[in-house]
Motif scaffolding. Structure first.
Motif, PDB file in Angstrom:
ATOM      1  N   ARG A 173      73.583  36.117  52.404  1.00  0.00           N
ATOM      2  CA  ARG A 173      72.898  35.828  51.144  1.00  0.00           C
ATOM      3  C   ARG A 173      71.985  36.993  50.742  1.00  0.00           C
ATOM      4  NH1 ARG A 173      73.018  30.107  53.211  1.00  0.00           N
ATOM      5  NH2 ARG A 173      74.216  28.969  51.636  1.00  0.00           N
ATOM      6  N   ASN A 186      66.916  35.355  39.134  1.00  0.00           N
ATOM      7  CA  ASN A 186      66.300  35.558  40.443  1.00  0.00           C
ATOM      8  C   ASN A 186      66.182  37.036  40.805  1.00  0.00           C
ATOM      9  OD1 ASN A 186      68.966  36.168  40.907  1.00  0.00           O
ATOM     10  ND2 ASN A 186      69.320  34.561  42.420  1.00  0.00           N
ATOM     11  N   GLY A 202      67.875  43.764  48.785  1.00  0.00           N
ATOM     12  CA  GLY A 202      68.863  42.889  49.388  1.00  0.00           C
ATOM     13  C   GLY A 202      70.188  43.151  48.706  1.00  0.00           C
ATOM     14  N   ASN A 261      70.941  31.547  45.830  1.00  0.00           N
ATOM     15  CA  ASN A 261      70.507  30.862  47.045  1.00  0.00           C
ATOM     16  C   ASN A 261      69.014  30.565  46.963  1.00  0.00           C
ATOM     17  OD1 ASN A 261      68.949  33.092  48.746  1.00  0.00           O
ATOM     18  ND2 ASN A 261      70.767  34.098  47.887  1.00  0.00           N
ATOM     19  N   GLY A 262      68.554  29.695  47.827  1.00  0.00           N
ATOM     20  CA  GLY A 262      67.149  29.294  47.801  1.00  0.00           C
ATOM     21  C   GLY A 262      66.973  27.939  47.133  1.00  0.00           C
ATOM     22  N   ARG A 294      68.797  38.604  49.475  1.00  0.00           N
ATOM     23  CA  ARG A 294      67.362  38.354  49.387  1.00  0.00           C
ATOM     24  C   ARG A 294      66.654  39.685  49.152  1.00  0.00           C
ATOM     25  NH1 ARG A 294      69.369  35.623  53.848  1.00  0.00           N
ATOM     26  NH2 ARG A 294      69.331  33.333  53.725  1.00  0.00           N
TER      27      ARG A 294
END
Length: 343
Positions: free
Chosen positions: A293, A228, A264, A108-109, A295
């Protein structure tokens, strides 16, 4: 350069695709013949495998209701592992399918999503240009600049079958594959040393899956995080709701320190540091309250690290059918990871 091109209406040449139990059928919407898709997380693959080094996928797609998702599939290893880019009501999303699971909660992002104005209720053009090193996504029939650029494909850029996909009702028509000249995407990926400098835990061991009681004998798989910083359990295990794994990381710290640990996760977690439980919680897809999501700054815990050997251990349980993983930042700038010898 463009080369060979294959085109499929989808409403009168469906025998060229593996429909299986998808429930896909010819239909019509807003005066245009199309293929109607209504099943959740269902891919339909062209029987003939694409052999082009680089190619362009294009289709006209439509989301008829307030909620729906429709996309293009490529580089399929098998029916449970493939690259997917789809159109949602308010965005374009890259969502590699791993062991049958969607992974949008992990990816995501801005590197993996593009926000858009409402896309529902109309026919839209969706184009994906696939290169061995990445992909470019175009939205609209007059777009000259990509809406989303992916310079890393999570299945490694392996060539494979292509097709179409949906989650909830959607329509798709005029699907085509055209050979193009390879043009590598340009975006740098964070290497592990960069993630370490950002204090991510980058090296983990992941246990075998257990549903209730922990097995008498656990088997451990060494695992590195994604670009990520997320430990992607979907990449390692085929998961079912209720499945649990244990993950752990061991590392050396030169001096006693105090930091803020952040994390996260999805879906449910219990977290121990040096065998003391410091956090537990649940985080799932529950719109509009929770998007589920992962994070790395979702939760934070003040932490006292001891000089020498330290450990982080977690139990991660699966409650839904989407991304399953964990990201942890310790706040430590001088970790040295220890190989436990378990495998």
């Amino acid at each position: 350069m463009t080369g060979r091109k294959q085109s499929y209406t989808l409403w009168d040449d469906l025998e060229k695709f593996d429909v299986e139990d998808s429930g896909a059928c010819p239909s019509e919407w807003k005066g245009r013949k199309a293929l109607y898709l209504s099943k959740m997380n269902s891919a339909i693959f062209l029987r003939e495998e694409v052999r082009y080094e680089a190619y362009r996928l294009h289709a006209e797609v439509a989301i008829p209701g307030e909620v729906g998702f429709v996309g293009l599939v490529f580089d399929a290893i098998d029916s449970e592992n493939y690259e997917l880019i789809y159109l949602a009501p308010l965005e374009i999303q890259y969502d590699p399918i791993m062991n049958g699971s969607m992974t949008w909660q992990i990816y995501n992002g801005p590197f993996y999503q593009k926000p858009l104005p409402n896309t529902t209720g109309e026919w839209r053009d969706l184009t994906v240009e696939v290169d061995p090193e990445g992909a470019k996504v175009y939205f609209g029939n007059s777009s000259t600049e990509p809406a989303l650029v992916l310079s890393s494909l999570q299945h490694g850029g392996q060539s494979g079958k292509v097709g179409v996909w949906s989650y909830l009702p959607a329509y798709i028509r005029n699907f085509s594959i055209e050979e193009i000249h390879p043009v590598p995407a340009s975006r740098s990926i964070r290497a592990l040393d960069t993630l370490i400098s950002e204090t991510f835990i980058t090296e983990w061991h992941v246990s075998n899956v257990f549903m209730q009681d922990r097995p008498l004998e656990q088997h451990w798989t060494p695992a590195l995080v994604e670009e990520n910083g997320v430990l992607n359990i979907n990449r390692i295990h085929k998961a079912e709701p209720g499945a649990t794994v244990e993950v752990k990381s061991v590392f050396m710290v030169a001096e006693q320190q105090e930091t803020i640990l952040t994390l996260g996760f999805s879906d449910s977690i219990r977290l121990w540091v040096n065998d003391t439980e410091v956090y537990q919680g649940n985080w799932c897809w529950n719109p509009p309250v929770q998007d589920g999501r992962i994070r790395p700054d979702f939760a934070s815990v003040p932490m006292q690290w001891r000089k020498g050997l330290n450990s982080i251990r977690a139990e991660l349980s699966r409650k839904e059918e989407f991304g399953w993983g964990l990201a942890v930042k310790t706040g430590l700038s001088n970790m040295t990871f220890i190989q436990t010898g378990e495998g």
